[in-house]
Motif scaffolding. Structure first.
Motif, short mmCIF file in Angstrom:
data_model
loop_
_atom_site.label_atom_id
_atom_site.label_comp_id
_atom_site.label_asym_id
_atom_site.label_seq_id
_atom_site.Cartn_x
_atom_site.Cartn_y
_atom_site.Cartn_z
N ALA A 1 0.25 3.69 -5.67
CA ALA A 1 0.17 2.74 -4.87
C ALA A 1 -0.24 3.30 -3.34
O ALA A 1 -0.28 4.47 -3.18
N ASN A 2 -1.10 2.70 -2.87
CA ASN A 2 -1.81 2.94 -1.33
C ASN A 2 -0.48 2.76 -0.37
O ASN A 2 -0.16 1.44 -0.34
N PRO A 3 -0.12 3.73 0.23
CA PRO A 3 0.89 3.39 1.22
C PRO A 3 0.67 2.59 2.38
O PRO A 3 1.53 1.90 3.20
N ARG A 4 -0.42 2.12 2.66
CA ARG A 4 -1.07 1.45 3.89
C ARG A 4 -1.21 0.16 3.47
O ARG A 4 -1.37 -0.77 4.43
N GLN A 5 -1.01 -0.25 2.35
CA GLN A 5 -1.07 -1.67 1.72
C GLN A 5 0.33 -2.30 1.60
O GLN A 5 1.32 -1.41 1.46
N ALA A 6 0.42 -3.61 1.90
CA ALA A 6 1.64 -4.24 1.56
C ALA A 6 2.06 -4.08 -0.09
O ALA A 6 1.38 -3.56 -0.91
N PHE A 7 3.52 -4.31 -0.05
CA PHE A 7 4.05 -3.96 -1.62
C PHE A 7 3.21 -5.12 -2.85
O PHE A 7 2.92 -6.38 -2.36
N CYS A 8 2.72 -4.65 -3.71
CA CYS A 8 2.11 -5.48 -4.85
C CYS A 8 2.87 -5.51 -6.07
O CYS A 8 3.07 -4.49 -6.72
N ARG A 9 3.49 -6.74 -6.05
CA ARG A 9 4.19 -7.13 -7.58
C ARG A 9 3.47 -6.77 -8.67
O ARG A 9 4.30 -6.32 -9.60
N LYS A 10 2.17 -7.06 -8.64
CA LYS A 10 1.31 -7.14 -9.99
C LYS A 10 1.21 -5.48 -10.35
O LYS A 10 1.62 -5.01 -11.59
N LEU A 11 1.19 -4.51 -9.34
CA LEU A 11 0.93 -3.02 -9.57
C LEU A 11 2.30 -2.56 -10.11
O LEU A 11 2.43 -1.52 -10.93
N PHE A 12 3.37 -3.06 -9.39
CA PHE A 12 4.74 -2.47 -9.67
C PHE A 12 5.19 -2.96 -11.13
O PHE A 12 5.63 -2.10 -12.10
N ALA A 13 4.64 -4.17 -11.34
CA ALA A 13 4.87 -4.60 -12.82
C ALA A 13 4.15 -3.92 -14.10
O ALA A 13 4.58 -3.34 -15.00
N GLN A 14 3.00 -3.36 -13.55
CA GLN A 14 1.93 -2.45 -14.50
C GLN A 14 2.99 -1.19 -14.58
O GLN A 14 2.92 -0.54 -15.73
N VAL A 15 3.31 -0.71 -13.52
CA VAL A 15 3.91 0.63 -13.37
C VAL A 15 5.09 0.60 -14.27
O VAL A 15 5.60 1.58 -15.03
#
Length: 103
Positions: A19-33
């Protein structure tokens, strides 16, 4: 059995790498990981089970005896199996056996 706490810690570590630390938490990316890590963990568990099962099996030693040489009759009959399917191999085999039985 999987240690859930350790597993989720490793998921978070992997997520932080991706994840990019400068962006807000992304549920979709976390689900993929999470899905990727869970699939990797299941593959690792299956491999561990197969390894344990392989180690539990007794080791069988195969002793190979040297093959005896084929007689001329057997060699000719054995060479028939390499012919195409249009030949009647059983008829040819009978002819070879008859030829050697008369000799």
């Amino acid at each position: 059995m999987i240690n859930r706490s350790t597993f989720m810690k490793s998921v978070w570590v992997h997520f932080r790498r991706v994840a990019n630390p400068r962006q807000a938490f992304c549920r979709k990316l976390f689900a993929q990981v999470l899905a990727f890590m869970w699939k990797s963990e299941r593959i690792r568990i299956q491999a561990d089970r197969e390894t344990a099962a392989r180690r539990a099996q007794p080791v069988a030693f195969i002793v190979q005896t040297p093959a005896r040489p084929l007689s001329p009759t057997e060699a000719r009959i054995d060479s028939l199996k390499y012919l195409s399917a249009r030949y009647n191999i059983s008829l040819m085999e009978r002819e070879i056996r008859a030829e050697y039985s008369c000799a």
